[in-house]
Design a protein around this motif. Sequence first.
Motif, mmCIF file in Angstrom:
data_model
loop_
_atom_site.group_PDB
_atom_site.id
_atom_site.type_symbol
_atom_site.label_atom_id
_atom_site.label_comp_id
_atom_site.label_asym_id
_atom_site.label_seq_id
_atom_site.Cartn_x
_atom_site.Cartn_y
_atom_site.Cartn_z
ATOM 1 N N LEU B 193 0.871 -1.194 0.000
ATOM 2 C CA LEU B 193 0.000 0.000 0.000
ATOM 3 C C LEU B 193 0.898 1.230 0.000
ATOM 4 N N SER B 194 0.578 2.195 -0.836
ATOM 5 C CA SER B 194 1.432 3.384 -0.917
ATOM 6 C C SER B 194 0.904 4.486 0.009
ATOM 7 N N PRO B 195 1.771 5.400 0.432
ATOM 8 C CA PRO B 195 1.334 6.462 1.357
ATOM 9 C C PRO B 195 0.473 7.531 0.695
ATOM 10 N N SER B 196 0.425 7.531 -0.655
ATOM 11 C CA SER B 196 -0.451 8.492 -1.336
ATOM 12 C C SER B 196 -1.246 7.755 -2.407
ATOM 13 N N GLY B 197 -2.266 8.427 -2.928
ATOM 14 C CA GLY B 197 -3.101 7.808 -3.951
ATOM 15 C C GLY B 197 -4.574 7.994 -3.643
ATOM 16 N N ILE B 198 -5.393 7.260 -4.399
ATOM 17 C CA ILE B 198 -6.845 7.389 -4.257
ATOM 18 C C ILE B 198 -7.430 6.045 -3.844
ATOM 19 N N ILE B 199 -8.237 6.043 -2.785
ATOM 20 C CA ILE B 199 -8.939 4.828 -2.353
ATOM 21 C C ILE B 199 -10.410 5.001 -2.730
ATOM 22 N N VAL B 200 -10.917 4.137 -3.621
ATOM 23 C CA VAL B 200 -12.317 4.238 -4.039
ATOM 24 C C VAL B 200 -13.177 3.334 -3.159
ATOM 25 N N MET B 201 -14.274 3.880 -2.631
ATOM 26 C CA MET B 201 -15.236 3.087 -1.860
ATOM 27 C C MET B 201 -16.572 3.128 -2.602
ATOM 28 N N GLY B 202 -17.243 1.970 -2.701
ATOM 29 C CA GLY B 202 -18.411 1.866 -3.569
ATOM 30 C C GLY B 202 -19.749 2.011 -2.869
ATOM 31 N N ASN B 203 -20.774 2.067 -3.689
ATOM 32 C CA ASN B 203 -22.175 2.175 -3.243
ATOM 33 C C ASN B 203 -22.573 1.035 -2.303
ATOM 34 N N GLU B 204 -23.488 1.321 -1.377
ATOM 35 C CA GLU B 204 -23.926 0.373 -0.352
ATOM 36 C C GLU B 204 -24.425 -0.954 -0.930
ATOM 37 N N GLY B 205 -25.225 -0.893 -1.992
ATOM 38 C CA GLY B 205 -25.799 -2.125 -2.527
ATOM 39 C C GLY B 205 -24.969 -2.714 -3.655
ATOM 40 N N LYS B 206 -24.460 -1.848 -4.517
ATOM 41 C CA LYS B 206 -23.830 -2.317 -5.764
ATOM 42 C C LYS B 206 -22.309 -2.360 -5.709
ATOM 43 N N GLY B 207 -21.713 -1.776 -4.692
ATOM 44 C CA GLY B 207 -20.251 -1.716 -4.649
ATOM 45 C C GLY B 207 -19.723 -0.714 -5.665
ATOM 46 N N ILE B 208 -18.488 -0.912 -6.093
ATOM 47 C CA ILE B 208 -17.869 -0.014 -7.077
ATOM 48 C C ILE B 208 -18.439 -0.360 -8.449
ATOM 49 N N SER B 209 -18.899 0.655 -9.188
ATOM 50 C CA SER B 209 -19.527 0.414 -10.498
ATOM 51 C C SER B 209 -18.484 -0.019 -11.530
ATOM 52 N N PRO B 210 -18.899 -0.823 -12.542
ATOM 53 C CA PRO B 210 -17.957 -1.276 -13.568
ATOM 54 C C PRO B 210 -17.221 -0.125 -14.248
ATOM 55 N N ALA B 211 -17.916 1.006 -14.466
ATOM 56 C CA ALA B 211 -17.292 2.159 -15.126
ATOM 57 C C ALA B 211 -16.086 2.662 -14.335
ATOM 58 N N ILE B 212 -16.171 2.556 -13.014
ATOM 59 C CA ILE B 212 -15.087 3.037 -12.141
ATOM 60 C C ILE B 212 -14.050 1.938 -11.908
#
Lengths: 252, 252
Positions: B193-212
Motif C-alpha cells: 500500500l502506498s502512502p499516497s493515492g486514491i482509495i475508491v469506496m463503492g455504493n452500499e448495494g452495488k459496490g464499485i460500479s464497472p465504469a469506475i
Amino acid sequence: MINQNKIKLISSLNKKKYREQHQLFIAEGEKLVLDLINSKLNISEVFIRDNWNGNKIIPTGITTTHTTEQYLKKISQLKTAPPIIALCSMPKKNLADINFSNDLCIALDDIQDPGNLGTIIRLADWFGIKNIVCSQNTVDVYNPKVIQATMGAIARVNIHYTDIEELLIEQQKQQVPIYGTFLDGEDIYSNKLSPSGIIVMGNEGKGISPAIEQYVDSKLLIPSFSTNLDKSESLNVSTATAITLSEFKRRI
Amino acid sequence: MINQNKIKLISSLNKKKYREQHQLFIAEGEKLVLDLINSKLNISEVFIRDNWNGNKIIPTGITTTHTTEQYLKKISQLKTAPPIIALCSMPKKNLADINFSNDLCIALDDIQDPGNLGTIIRLADWFGIKNIVCSQNTVDVYNPKVIQATMGAIARVNIHYTDIEELLIEQQKQQVPIYGTFLDGEDIYSNKLSPSGIIVMGNEGKGISPAIEQYVDSKLLIPSFSTNLDKSESLNVSTATAITLSEFKRRI
C-alpha cells in the motif's frame, strides 16, 4: 389469511416485554428472511403478499400465510411494508457454552444505538467471532432495527445478555485477557494481542464505564493521524470495533 | 427575534436545491455548533433559545439571535429542537488544490446513506485524510443528517463533488495509484500500500460500479475470518472504510 389475534401478537413484538414473553421476534424483507430460513434459526411462520412472485423461494416445511398488502402494512415495522415478513423463535443460548480461554469474544458495555449493535454483529460474523456478551442495558438485539441492521448475521452470532461486570471478574480469575479501547491506551498497532480473550467496547457517549474499566488489563488506543490543531475527533463504536477486530484477526 | 423570511429561508435548506442557491446549510446542537464556531468555517448566524444558559460559550463577533422554543422547532430538522442552531456558509473548495501524488484521498462512488457519508468523513478526519471526492450521485454532504453524523469533522475535511470517472482517468495518467475494495481482490493485510493515492469506496448495494472499477489498479480484499458454511456476510461501507484507512495509515 392472517387473523386479528396474530396481528395483535406480531404488533406487540415491537416491545421488548412482549418479545421476551413470547420468545419471538420478527424479520422483514426478502434477503433477510431468506438468510434466516437458510440458517439454523427456527422460523415459526412467514407472511407473504398474495400476488408476490418471489414465493417459490420459500422451502416446503415453512408455515406460509398469504395475506394482503394492507395486512402486511399492519404488521410491518418498516416505512414501506416488504412482501415477506417472518415470525422467528429466539434461539436458546447458554453463556456457559462459551470457552473464553480459547475464543475471542466481544463484551458490549451499554451500547444504545440499534444500528451500532447490528453493525457490530455483522462485523463479528465477518471476523469469525461467535459470541457477543451484552450488558443488561445494551439495546435489545431483537429490536426490529437491530435485526434489520445485522443483514442476516444474527443467525450466525450468539448474543448473550448478562451482568458483564460479574463476567469479567470471573474470567479475570481464569487468566482470560481483557482488552478495551481508550483514548489514553497503548498503540493497538504495536501492542501484543492474544488470539483469545474478551474485547470490551463502550457506550456511544460515555465509553467504557469506570466499573468495567477496572477489569481491563490491556488498554488499547486506535491512534489518530490527524494533523488538525482544533481536533476534537472520535471514532464511533462501530468503526472502532471494525479496526480493533481487524487488528486482532490479521495477526493470528 | 427571528422573522418569517428567515424561517422560510432556513426551512428551505432541507432541500439541496436551496442549499446550493444560497450556499448555506444548518448545523444543530451545542457540541456540533461549538465545534464549527471553533473551526475555520464561516458561521453566518446562530439562533439560541431565550432562556438557554449555554449562551455564554458563544464568542463575540458571531451574530446571535435569541428566539423561542416554538420558533426553534420550526427551523429544526431534528425530532427534538436543540437550544442552538447555526446557519453556516458552505466553504469554498477547489479540486485543483489537491495534490494526489502526495496525499491519500478517498473517492466515493455513489454513497447513498447520509449516516455512512457522515461516518466516512469522521474516519477521514481521524486518519488525517484532508480530501474526499464524491461522485455527483453521492448523497449531498450538506444534508442535515450528514452534517449531524460528521460530529464536527465536516469543518476539518474538504468534500468535493465531481465526475470521479474523469478524475480517475486524469490521475491514472499521472501515475497516481488507485485502490478499491472488492470481494475478489488481494488480501489487504499482505498487499503493498502506498502512502499516497486514491482509495475508491463503492455504493452500499452495488459496490464499485464497472465504469469506475476499470481504473482501479489495486483491487484489495478485506478477508473474512468466518467459519460459517452458510455465510452471506458483507461489511458495510463505513466499517470497510475504517479497516482500509487503518491498514494504509498504520504502515506509514
